[in-house]
Design an enzyme around this catalytic site. Structure first.
Site, PDB file in Angstrom:
ATOM      1  N   LYS A  47       0.839  -1.209   0.000  1.00 25.79           N
ATOM      2  CA  LYS A  47       0.000   0.000   0.000  1.00 25.79           C
ATOM      3  C   LYS A  47       0.871   1.254   0.000  1.00 25.79           C
ATOM      4  CE  LYS A  47      -3.699  -2.499   2.327  1.00 25.79           C
ATOM      5  NZ  LYS A  47      -4.344  -2.847   3.606  1.00 25.79           N
ATOM      6  N   GLN A  91      -4.582  -1.221   9.968  1.00 31.32           N
ATOM      7  CA  GLN A  91      -4.420  -2.536   9.360  1.00 31.32           C
ATOM      8  C   GLN A  91      -4.949  -3.625  10.306  1.00 31.32           C
ATOM      9  OE1 GLN A  91      -3.137  -3.047   6.176  1.00 31.32           O
ATOM     10  NE2 GLN A  91      -3.622  -5.205   6.436  1.00 31.32           N
ATOM     11  N   ASP A 114     -10.741   2.956   4.397  1.00 30.66           N
ATOM     12  CA  ASP A 114     -11.115   1.553   4.223  1.00 30.66           C
ATOM     13  C   ASP A 114     -12.623   1.349   4.121  1.00 30.66           C
ATOM     14  OD1 ASP A 114      -9.106  -0.261   3.853  1.00 30.66           O
ATOM     15  OD2 ASP A 114      -8.705  -0.601   5.970  1.00 30.66           O
TER      16      ASP A 114
END
Ligand code: NAP
Length: 290
Positions: A47, A91, A114
């Site tokens: 990412k 994460q 997200d």
């Protein structure tokens, strides 16, 4: 047919570079990682590298495995308030002392790159999506890229996580597919999967879907990723199934799109911040004089 995600991801990347140039400032994506899960490390590196390729300022906050919920909530409060951060992600998975739902709820929904915040998931369920979780968003993009008919299709989703299974079932429902959502308590899984025109499998169980469980000519999206030795494998028994149906490969199917959709979400958040008068975007960083 093989439903590859690579060419589409490259196409989207070129578009995002142009949108970043048009912003007039450098958008910021922060990633919070707690602990040292090797798979998380790999995903985070991918990412951050992709953010750099696109012109996004990526920054990692790497906290120790023993971080408390309060410490993580305090960092989230700082990122929520920092105007140079246009979006951030935490994460997953998190160590067991931290409740992921509490953490996700603390993220400002306007910075939720997200798309996992209850407000964003709720808006998606209502049919008026704001920020959509990267993997399901990428799956829909892939379905459209290959011109797969969604309206009226029998769609079966295997797996009901908040990150993949539930949001993809909402997206398919919003596009007028008839959706069946299966999970570990589903009786006779094959009875459902055999009916699917579109089958999305997000379980994390290697080769769960065998060729006798799929319909001839179906379109199958394999989200699962499991490391077997040095090899990354999906939830679909690829070789026999691909003789009967169109399937995404693992790797090279959903994965490249997941990363790219996170970047797209971040660019969208930065564009929204620019459009809102109260959001002051940081100036583009000047190159150092020689
Ligand atoms: P998750 O939270 O562990 O959810 C797994 C789901 O599978 C659960 O809903 C579970 O049912 C269901 N399940 C387990 N065994 C089953 C069985 N035998 N039959 C039917 N359903 C079963 O996983 P996730 O986060 O959604 O991720 C799923 C997989 O996708 C993992 O391999 C992950 O690594 C991968 N992934 C890949 C990407 C990518 O970009 N390629 C992105 C995200 C995730 P219950 O709810 O009943 O427990």
């Amino acid at each position: 047919m093989i439903l590859s995600g690579k060419a589409l991801a490259a196409e989207i990347e070129e578009g995002l570079k142009k949108r970043v140039d048009a912003l007039g400032f450098t958008p910021g994506l922060d990633i919070v990682m707690v602990g040292d899960d090797p798979a998380s490390r790999t995903y985070v590196e991918k990412k951050l590298n992709k953010a750099g390729d696109i012109g996004i300022r990526g920054r990692l906050h790497h906290l120790s495995e023993s971080t408390s919920e309060e410490e993580l909530l305090s960092l989230i409060g700082k990122l929520d308030a920092d105007k140079s951060v246009h979006g951030f992600i935490v994460q997953l998975p998190l160590p067991k002392q931290i409740n992921p739902l509490k953490i996700i709820a603390a993220i400002d929904a306007r910075k939720d790159a997200d798309g996992l915040h209850p407000l964003n998931l709720g808006m998606l369920a209502q049919g008026s999506p704001a920020t959509v979780s990267a993997t399901p968003k990428g799956i829909m993009r892939l379905i459209d890229y290959y011109k797969i008919q969604v309206a009226g299709a029998e769609a079966v989703v295997v797996g009901r996580s908040g990150m993949v299974g539930k949001p993809i079932s909402y997206l398919l429902t919003n596009r007028n597919a008839t959706v069946t959502l299966c999970h570990s308590k589903t009786k006779n899984l094959a009875e459902h999967t055999r009916k699917a025109d579109i089958l999305v499998v997000a379980v994390g169980s290697p080769y769960l879907i065998k060729s006798d469980m799929v319909k001839e000519g179906a379109n199958i999206i394999d989200v699962g990723t499991t490391k077997l030795g040095a090899k990354m494998v999906g939830d679909v028994d690829f070789d026999p199934v691909s003789r009967k149906a169109s399937v995404t490969p693992v790797p090279g199917g959903v994965g490249p799109l997941t990363v790219m959709m996170l970047m797209e979400n971040l660019v969208e958040l930065a564009e929204r911040a620019k459009a809102e008068p109260q959001a002051t975007a940081p100036p583009r960083r000047r190159r150092k004089q020689a």
